[in-house]
Design a protein around this motif. Sequence first.
Motif, PDB file in Angstrom:
ATOM      1  N   ALA A 363       0.810  -1.223   0.000  1.00  0.00           N
ATOM      2  CA  ALA A 363       0.000   0.000   0.000  1.00  0.00           C
ATOM      3  C   ALA A 363       0.846   1.278   0.000  1.00  0.00           C
ATOM      4  CB  ALA A 363      -0.931   0.003   1.209  1.00  0.00           C
ATOM      5  N   MET A 364       2.157   1.130   0.118  1.00  0.00           N
ATOM      6  CA  MET A 364       3.033   2.312   0.149  1.00  0.00           C
ATOM      7  C   MET A 364       3.377   2.740  -1.276  1.00  0.00           C
ATOM      8  SD  MET A 364       5.692   1.145   3.143  1.00  0.00           S
ATOM      9  CE  MET A 364       5.116   0.531   4.731  1.00  0.00           C
ATOM     10  N   PRO A 365       3.054   3.952  -1.653  1.00  0.00           N
ATOM     11  CA  PRO A 365       3.369   4.430  -3.014  1.00  0.00           C
ATOM     12  C   PRO A 365       4.867   4.339  -3.318  1.00  0.00           C
ATOM     13  CG  PRO A 365       1.876   5.939  -1.885  1.00  0.00           C
ATOM     14  CD  PRO A 365       2.354   4.969  -0.846  1.00  0.00           C
ATOM     15  N   GLY A 366       5.203   3.725  -4.445  1.00  0.00           N
ATOM     16  CA  GLY A 366       6.598   3.635  -4.861  1.00  0.00           C
ATOM     17  C   GLY A 366       7.445   2.675  -4.067  1.00  0.00           C
ATOM     18  N   ALA A 367       6.816   1.815  -3.241  1.00  0.00           N
ATOM     19  CA  ALA A 367       7.579   0.876  -2.421  1.00  0.00           C
ATOM     20  C   ALA A 367       8.414  -0.060  -3.285  1.00  0.00           C
ATOM     21  CB  ALA A 367       6.636   0.065  -1.534  1.00  0.00           C
ATOM     22  N   LEU A 368       9.593  -0.393  -2.772  1.00  0.00           N
ATOM     23  CA  LEU A 368      10.540  -1.288  -3.467  1.00  0.00           C
ATOM     24  C   LEU A 368      10.825  -0.789  -4.882  1.00  0.00           C
ATOM     25  CD1 LEU A 368       9.304  -4.848  -2.374  1.00  0.00           C
ATOM     26  CD2 LEU A 368      11.013  -3.386  -1.292  1.00  0.00           C
ATOM     27  N   GLY A 369      10.984   0.511  -4.996  1.00  0.00           N
ATOM     28  CA  GLY A 369      11.324   1.079  -6.301  1.00  0.00           C
ATOM     29  C   GLY A 369      10.245   0.913  -7.339  1.00  0.00           C
ATOM     30  N   GLY A 370       8.995   0.857  -6.894  1.00  0.00           N
ATOM     31  CA  GLY A 370       7.884   0.706  -7.839  1.00  0.00           C
ATOM     32  C   GLY A 370       7.663  -0.712  -8.297  1.00  0.00           C
ATOM     33  N   ALA A 371       8.248  -1.695  -7.586  1.00  0.00           N
ATOM     34  CA  ALA A 371       8.128  -3.097  -8.006  1.00  0.00           C
ATOM     35  C   ALA A 371       6.676  -3.578  -7.993  1.00  0.00           C
ATOM     36  CB  ALA A 371       8.984  -3.981  -7.103  1.00  0.00           C
ATOM     37  N   PHE A 372       5.895  -3.139  -7.002  1.00  0.00           N
ATOM     38  CA  PHE A 372       4.510  -3.594  -6.918  1.00  0.00           C
ATOM     39  C   PHE A 372       3.702  -3.128  -8.132  1.00  0.00           C
ATOM     40  CE2 PHE A 372       5.847  -3.566  -2.434  1.00  0.00           C
ATOM     41  CZ  PHE A 372       5.498  -4.858  -2.074  1.00  0.00           C
ATOM     42  N   ASP A 373       3.909  -1.891  -8.522  1.00  0.00           N
ATOM     43  CA  ASP A 373       3.211  -1.383  -9.703  1.00  0.00           C
ATOM     44  C   ASP A 373       3.627  -2.152 -10.952  1.00  0.00           C
ATOM     45  OD1 ASP A 373       1.927   0.505  -8.163  1.00  0.00           O
ATOM     46  OD2 ASP A 373       3.437   2.051  -8.516  1.00  0.00           O
ATOM     47  N   LYS A 374       4.908  -2.504 -11.019  1.00  0.00           N
ATOM     48  CA  LYS A 374       5.415  -3.252 -12.174  1.00  0.00           C
ATOM     49  C   LYS A 374       4.775  -4.644 -12.225  1.00  0.00           C
ATOM     50  CE  LYS A 374       9.779  -5.015 -14.151  1.00  0.00           C
ATOM     51  NZ  LYS A 374       9.462  -6.453 -14.013  1.00  0.00           N
ATOM     52  N   TRP A 375       4.734  -5.314 -11.065  1.00  0.00           N
ATOM     53  CA  TRP A 375       4.137  -6.651 -11.024  1.00  0.00           C
ATOM     54  C   TRP A 375       2.654  -6.594 -11.379  1.00  0.00           C
ATOM     55  CZ3 TRP A 375       6.500  -7.590  -5.525  1.00  0.00           C
ATOM     56  CH2 TRP A 375       7.887  -7.806  -5.660  1.00  0.00           C
ATOM     57  N   LYS A 376       1.991  -5.582 -10.882  1.00  0.00           N
ATOM     58  CA  LYS A 376       0.568  -5.441 -11.150  1.00  0.00           C
ATOM     59  C   LYS A 376       0.315  -5.209 -12.635  1.00  0.00           C
ATOM     60  CE  LYS A 376      -3.458  -3.122  -9.150  1.00  0.00           C
ATOM     61  NZ  LYS A 376      -3.903  -2.145  -8.116  1.00  0.00           N
ATOM     62  N   GLN A 377       1.156  -4.404 -13.251  1.00  0.00           N
ATOM     63  CA  GLN A 377       1.004  -4.111 -14.673  1.00  0.00           C
ATOM     64  C   GLN A 377       1.263  -5.354 -15.512  1.00  0.00           C
ATOM     65  OE1 GLN A 377      -0.137  -1.113 -15.933  1.00  0.00           O
ATOM     66  NE2 GLN A 377      -0.336  -2.347 -17.791  1.00  0.00           N
ATOM     67  N   GLU A 378       2.215  -6.179 -15.084  1.00  0.00           N
ATOM     68  CA  GLU A 378       2.515  -7.413 -15.813  1.00  0.00           C
ATOM     69  C   GLU A 378       1.300  -8.339 -15.840  1.00  0.00           C
ATOM     70  OE1 GLU A 378       5.892  -8.996 -13.825  1.00  0.00           O
ATOM     71  OE2 GLU A 378       7.352  -7.785 -14.934  1.00  0.00           O
ATOM     72  N   VAL A 379       0.607  -8.438 -14.699  1.00  0.00           N
ATOM     73  CA  VAL A 379      -0.585  -9.277 -14.645  1.00  0.00           C
ATOM     74  C   VAL A 379      -1.694  -8.685 -15.504  1.00  0.00           C
ATOM     75  CG1 VAL A 379      -2.369 -10.253 -13.136  1.00  0.00           C
ATOM     76  CG2 VAL A 379      -0.002 -10.143 -12.344  1.00  0.00           C
ATOM     77  N   LEU A 380      -1.849  -7.361 -15.429  1.00  0.00           N
ATOM     78  CA  LEU A 380      -2.887  -6.713 -16.232  1.00  0.00           C
ATOM     79  C   LEU A 380      -2.613  -6.877 -17.720  1.00  0.00           C
ATOM     80  CD1 LEU A 380      -5.441  -5.021 -16.332  1.00  0.00           C
ATOM     81  CD2 LEU A 380      -4.017  -2.974 -16.218  1.00  0.00           C
ATOM     82  N   ASP A 381      -1.353  -6.721 -18.128  1.00  0.00           N
ATOM     83  CA  ASP A 381      -0.987  -6.909 -19.536  1.00  0.00           C
ATOM     84  C   ASP A 381      -1.325  -8.322 -19.989  1.00  0.00           C
ATOM     85  OD1 ASP A 381      -0.061  -4.333 -19.630  1.00  0.00           O
ATOM     86  OD2 ASP A 381       2.057  -4.867 -19.398  1.00  0.00           O
TER      87      ASP A 381
END
Length: 417
Positions: A363-381
């Motif tokens: 839930a932390m914005p930009g946590a782990l260098g944005g890794a969570f957003d990257k993983w989420k985008q991979e699943v969405l793609d």
Amino acid sequence: MSITSLPLELLRQILGHVSTKDQETTALVCRAWLTPSREAYWGSITLSLEGYVPERLVDSLKSGSTSIPRHVHDIVIDESEEVEDRDEEETREWQEGVVAIMAHFQTVSSMTIQYLDLTKFPPALQGQILRPGMVTTTLVAGHIGAPGASMILPFLVGNSKLIFLGLGSFKFAAAEEEVTDAGNGQDPKVVVPTQYPMSKLGHFVVFGRSSVAWSVLMPLVLRQSFIEDLKTLVLVSVNQDITSKLIDRAAPSLRSLALDLTSEESVFDLGHTKSLRNLSLGIASYAAHEQVLANMVQTIRSAPSSLEYVFINTGPAVIDQEKQRDSAPPLWASLDAHLSQCPNLRGIVFIQLLSGCLGMFAAMPGALGGAFDKWKQEVLDYAESKLPACKEKGLLRVSQTSGAWTGRAFADLNFLE
């Protein structure tokens, strides 16, 4: 209005945010505040073999003249450390303390048993800990060891006011004999003495994978009438036959169903669940089990037109392009065509489970260098590439959750409503 005249429910909410030291003080304000303050003070009790049995509580109960309320909001029991690691005196104190506390509280709103082995207790004490009727709202039984299923079944299904029941793994000393009899098609040694009325139970979760739970305990649970009134059913689907029977029994009232498709035999016909709104399927075992994807498609296609949400729990291998099978594209195409035409479908949610402590940072914005957003985008793609028609209708999204799949099978949807 005088502060001493606060409505009881409002007072209880306030006291729930007050420290235990201050709760000792609020108990002295006036007679009307005494009982609510005591209930808040003893509101949550953890009994842990690791070293925590509330000594003051036990001493007070043993004195015979205690004013501690007979109701407690929450009890957690966890003796996951080996009993043998403690000396005889410590073990005796632990066992007597657990018995004294459980005997005092007539009712418990919520009970979580992370680990409890009744076979380690003296026979005279084994039946004094888990009493039918003592849990009023939520019961989660993680791991319980007992001489036999007949000792704990009345407790598990004998709480008439229960709303939520979760069952994990169990170990019975007489299990081998019981399994053998059941496997021979004969009546098992454990006899259900009566039907236990549980008219308020609406949510039933089975997260244990032990063979004993499914071959001995679940057939006994299946005979109970509360199955027919369930609104939510979450199963790891270890036993195909019992799982299908549970779904059949719950079909008339079922609103939310979650099935973990762990094997190539896990495929279900949901055509008779006419009121089903939420369907969650775990396919994390794909692509190691190739048939699981086909089973998911077949199961979803059999669901009724009342379906509003589909949840798909993925594992890393599911979206790994190098592990895709030749059979996958036509299966996804078939699913895409079907779901895009479902008249009441409001969303298709791909669930990405975060293991360990990762969930703390999600839930932390930009946590782990944005890794969570990257993983989420991979699943969405991945989802958009497999279900293009559903993408065009705006049905696809991804939810990152932590914990066990059986606890978060419907992502952020509150299926208890």
